[in-house]
Design a protein around this motif. Structure first.
Motif: not given
Length: 76
Positions: A25-32, A41-52
């Motif tokens: 969801f984060i990846w698609f949202s930041t990409f679109r 966008s994949k890097l940002i969403s991976g970073f957020v998921i890593g923190i969670i």
């Protein structure tokens, strides 16, 4: 005891599946929405998921450590 282990396994599986859904969801949202590069966008969403994942793992291990401490005190 077996059901407790099975329940813990099920909850970890649900956590990982939920994290995957949030990642997509984060990846698609930041990409679109922001018209960002797909790798960024994949890097940002991976970073957020890593923190969670780190925060939830820390809380889980803290809870299990407390349960083991209580169990050890009951045995003594």
């Amino acid at each position: 005891m077996f059901t407790k282990i099975l329940w813990e396994t099920f909850s970890v599986a649900l956590l990982l599946y939920g994290l995957y859904l949030v990642y997509v969801f984060i990846w698609f949202s930041t990409f679109r929405i922001t018209d960002m590069d797909i790798q960024t966008s994949k890097l940002i969403s991976g970073f957020v998921i890593g923190i969670i994942l780190i925060v939830s793992s820390y809380r889980w291990f803290k809870k299990k450590r407390e349960e083991l401490r209580v169990l050890k005190e009951e045995e003594s």
